[in-house]
Design an enzyme around this catalytic site. Structure first.
Site, PDB file in Angstrom:
ATOM      1  CB  SER A  84       3.867   3.787  11.410  1.00  0.00           C
ATOM      2  OG  SER A  84       4.727   4.105  10.345  1.00  0.00           O
ATOM      3  CB  THR A 203       9.473   0.078  11.058  1.00  0.00           C
ATOM      4  OG1 THR A 203       8.626  -0.480  12.050  1.00  0.00           O
ATOM      5  CG2 THR A 203      10.851   0.304  11.620  1.00  0.00           C
ATOM      6  CB  THR A 221       8.865   1.868  14.593  1.00  0.00           C
ATOM      7  OG1 THR A 221       7.512   1.640  14.254  1.00  0.00           O
ATOM      8  CG2 THR A 221       9.214   1.015  15.803  1.00  0.00           C
ATOM      9  NE  ARG A 231       4.737  -5.346  19.071  1.00  0.00           N
ATOM     10  CZ  ARG A 231       5.190  -4.873  17.911  1.00  0.00           C
ATOM     11  NH1 ARG A 231       5.460  -3.585  17.790  1.00  0.00           N
ATOM     12  NH2 ARG A 231       5.374  -5.675  16.885  1.00  0.00           N
ATOM     13  CB  THR A 254       9.503  -2.809   7.491  1.00  0.00           C
ATOM     14  OG1 THR A 254       8.317  -2.054   7.743  1.00  0.00           O
ATOM     15  CG2 THR A 254       9.370  -3.498   6.148  1.00  0.00           C
ATOM     16  N   GLY A 255       7.499  -4.477   9.352  1.00  0.00           N
ATOM     17  CA  GLY A 255       6.370  -5.401   9.442  1.00  0.00           C
ATOM     18  C   GLY A 255       6.149  -5.905  10.854  1.00  0.00           C
TER      19      GLY A 255
END
Length: 343
Positions: A84, A203, A221, A231, A254-255
């Site tokens: 990631s 990330t 990331t 995106r 993060t997320g």
């Protein structure tokens, strides 16, 4: 004529302005008054431990926080096992590995790149954008052109492992932001690899406080796995994925970046700390804003915030369980803390 009364009034105003200016300077350079500033570096997820150790090599010798965070996040950027961040990152739905990153220093300077392909270290390109251009962000082909013109080498970032995962995904090709999706890649073959361990990648956001009392941050990331081509999430967005105010503190996230962007999450965390919230409580409040706005959506996504204030105090909070963060100080360089969560 310039009367005696006007002269006294002007002198008083000048004195007050000078006093304010001195206070501002003192707030920006506490190290000149506080010799007890202790360097610290914190970062998201367990792979932040290795990243922190490299950052600490800079901090432990009196180096600048900005240099530390760049050096630190370059570690996962170059790790092909980390799916990631950087090299080996999971591609978008069309098979392209596109990278996002941003960096911010103690003076409020910042730089970012988004949708960058073929360059292993987007964080270093972001820093170069900050230091060599009048811009904050470069994207796509323009970011690649800038990187190549400044000596970065073009290379294939799609590893065999990530390509295999992508082709497996193509069998159903259902695009959806799934909570902790990277971890689910291993569910069938290794169910013992639980969320929050080395296989649950996301990330990396890093914050550092150096011996001079200055703060900097970095975030990098490869973005959401199998995202729509083009995106961009929160990671390269100053105020969303990262924000640093040298008077107060810094925050990173993060997320699922879309929800962080909608709430300008990292800026919100720093502003809450300005109001007196401790780092963990500031992170919690930012998470609760997301949950309050979209309660049903929040049940199925992950967002976490990590914060560090000017005193060296830190904390984190996430929507779901499974988020962890790494801390490195002169006392311990491999501390991993499970983040508090709402669910």
């Amino acid at each position: 004529m310039f009367s005696r009364r006007k002269f006294i009034k002007a002198t008083a105003i000048s004195a007050s302005l000078l006093a304010i200016d001195k206070k501002s300077i003192a707030a920006l350079t506490p190290a000149s008054l506080n010799v007890d500033v202790k360097p610290i570096v914190i970062s998201t997820w367990d792979f932040g431990i290795a990243a922190n150790k490299d950052a600490w090599k800079v901090l432990s010798t009196g180096g600048r926080a900005l240099d530390a965070v760049e050096k630190g996040v370059r570690v996962p950027e170059a790790d092909p096992k980390n799916q990631s961040v950087g090299y080996g990152g999971l591609p978008d739905r069309d098979g392209h590995v596109t990278l996002d990153a941003c960096i911010m220093d103690e003076y409020g300077n910042c730089g970012a790149v988004a949708g960058l392909e073929h360059i292993m270290h987007p964080i270093s390109v972001a820093r170069m954008v900050m230091e060599k251009t009048p811009h904050v962000m470069l994207v796509g082909d323009g970011a690649l052109q800038f990187a190549l013109e400044n000596g970065f080498k073009k290379q294939n970032l799609l590893t065999k492992e990530s390509e295999k995962a992508w082709k497996e995904w193509l069998k159903t090709a259902k695009y959806a932001p799934v909570m902790n999706i990277e971890n689910k890649l291993y569910d069938k073959v290794a169910p013992t690899k639980l969320p929050g361990n080395q296989y649950n990648h996301d990330t990396i956001g890093m914050l550092a406080l150096d011996a001079k009392g200055n703060l900097s941050g970095a975030c990098t990331t490869s973005g959401m796995a199998f995202k729509l081509h083009g995106r961009v999430g929160d990671s390269p967005i100053i105020g969303a994925g990262l924000y640093v105010d040298n008077e107060i503190g810094g925050a990173t996230s993060t997320g699922v970046g879309e929800e962080v962007i909608r709430n300008v999450g990292s800026f919100l965390v720093v502003e809450l700390m300005r109001q007196g919230y401790p780092p963990q409580e500031a992170c919690k409040e930012a998470v609760m804003r997301i949950i309050k706005k979209k309660p049903e959506t929040a049940k199925n996504i992950q967002v976490g915030f990590l914060a560090l204030n000017k005193k060296g105090e830190y904390g984190a909070y996430a929507i779901q369980k499974g988020f962890s963060y790494a801390v490195c100080t002169e006392q311990q360089n491999d501390l991993l803390i499970p983040g508090k969560s709402h669910y």
